[in-house]
Write a protein that holds these residues in place. Structure first.
Motif, PDB file in Angstrom:
ATOM      1  N   GLN A 155       0.834  -1.195   0.000  1.00 50.19           N
ATOM      2  CA  GLN A 155       0.000   0.000   0.000  1.00 50.19           C
ATOM      3  C   GLN A 155       0.871   1.248   0.000  1.00 50.19           C
ATOM      4  N   ALA A 156       0.220   2.381  -0.172  1.00 51.96           N
ATOM      5  CA  ALA A 156       0.933   3.657  -0.170  1.00 51.96           C
ATOM      6  C   ALA A 156       1.591   3.865   1.194  1.00 51.96           C
ATOM      7  N   MET A 157       2.859   4.262   1.160  1.00 53.05           N
ATOM      8  CA  MET A 157       3.638   4.407   2.381  1.00 53.05           C
ATOM      9  C   MET A 157       3.981   5.871   2.644  1.00 53.05           C
ATOM     10  N   ASP A 158       4.195   6.170   3.924  1.00 51.00           N
ATOM     11  CA  ASP A 158       4.690   7.478   4.331  1.00 51.00           C
ATOM     12  C   ASP A 158       6.182   7.489   4.010  1.00 51.00           C
ATOM     13  N   ARG A 159       6.555   8.257   3.030  1.00 51.90           N
ATOM     14  CA  ARG A 159       7.925   8.213   2.499  1.00 51.90           C
ATOM     15  C   ARG A 159       8.982   8.513   3.551  1.00 51.90           C
ATOM     16  N   ALA A 160       8.780   9.547   4.336  1.00 50.56           N
ATOM     17  CA  ALA A 160       9.788   9.931   5.335  1.00 50.56           C
ATOM     18  C   ALA A 160       9.981   8.834   6.377  1.00 50.56           C
ATOM     19  N   SER A 161       8.904   8.190   6.805  1.00 45.40           N
ATOM     20  CA  SER A 161       9.045   7.151   7.833  1.00 45.40           C
ATOM     21  C   SER A 161       9.761   5.919   7.283  1.00 45.40           C
ATOM     22  N   VAL A 162       9.526   5.582   6.016  1.00 39.53           N
ATOM     23  CA  VAL A 162      10.210   4.427   5.415  1.00 39.53           C
ATOM     24  C   VAL A 162      11.696   4.727   5.245  1.00 39.53           C
ATOM     25  N   GLU A 163      12.009   5.903   4.724  1.00 34.38           N
ATOM     26  CA  GLU A 163      13.414   6.274   4.535  1.00 34.38           C
ATOM     27  C   GLU A 163      14.152   6.307   5.867  1.00 34.38           C
TER      28      GLU A 163
END
Length: 134
Positions: A41-49
């Protein structure tokens, strides 16, 4: 008077999960190879990075192909014939604010040095035509 059908509640959203990586876990990774992570699913980019780390330590850039597909490209080539572990901490979140249920670990080995696999003609071969193609 007919009764109204009972309204069904909306489905409960699934927690985020890593579906696949490219290359696949356990594969030989090119020394300058990028790793693509595909989420469900769509992810929160900052939290994944922020949740991505490695052993040895990773340094590189992120390129999002979509909200659910991330490419990590290393700044410098990996060492040859080495083990590489990529971790995604459970702090990685979807855009809905749900975190991974558990941390993810993906293991790779990096490609080795080039080696001669075969020589033609073989060392010590007799009766070899010196005009033959090499």
């Amino acid at each position: 008077m007919p009764s109204e059908p009972a309204a069904t509640p909306p489905p409960t959203p699934l927690p985020p999960a890593l579906l696949e990586t490219h290359p696949l876990p356990g594969s030989a990774l090119a020394l300058d190879g990028a790793i693509t992570f595909y989420f469900n699913q769509a992810m929160d980019r900052a939290s994944v990075e922020g949740a991505l780390s490695g052993e040895p330590a990773l340094s590189g850039s992120f390129n999002w192909l979509s909200d659910s597909a991330l490419v990590f490209k290393p700044d410098a080539p990996f060492l040859p014939e080495a083990s590489l572990t990529v971790n995604i901490a459970a702090t990685a979140q979807s855009q809905r604010g749900m975190a991974l249920l558990m941390p993810v670990r993906v293991d790779y080995s990096t490609a080795g040095y080039l080696q001669v696999a075969q020589t033609l003609p073989a060392d010590g071969a007799a009766e070899v035509d010196p005009a033959s193609a090499v």
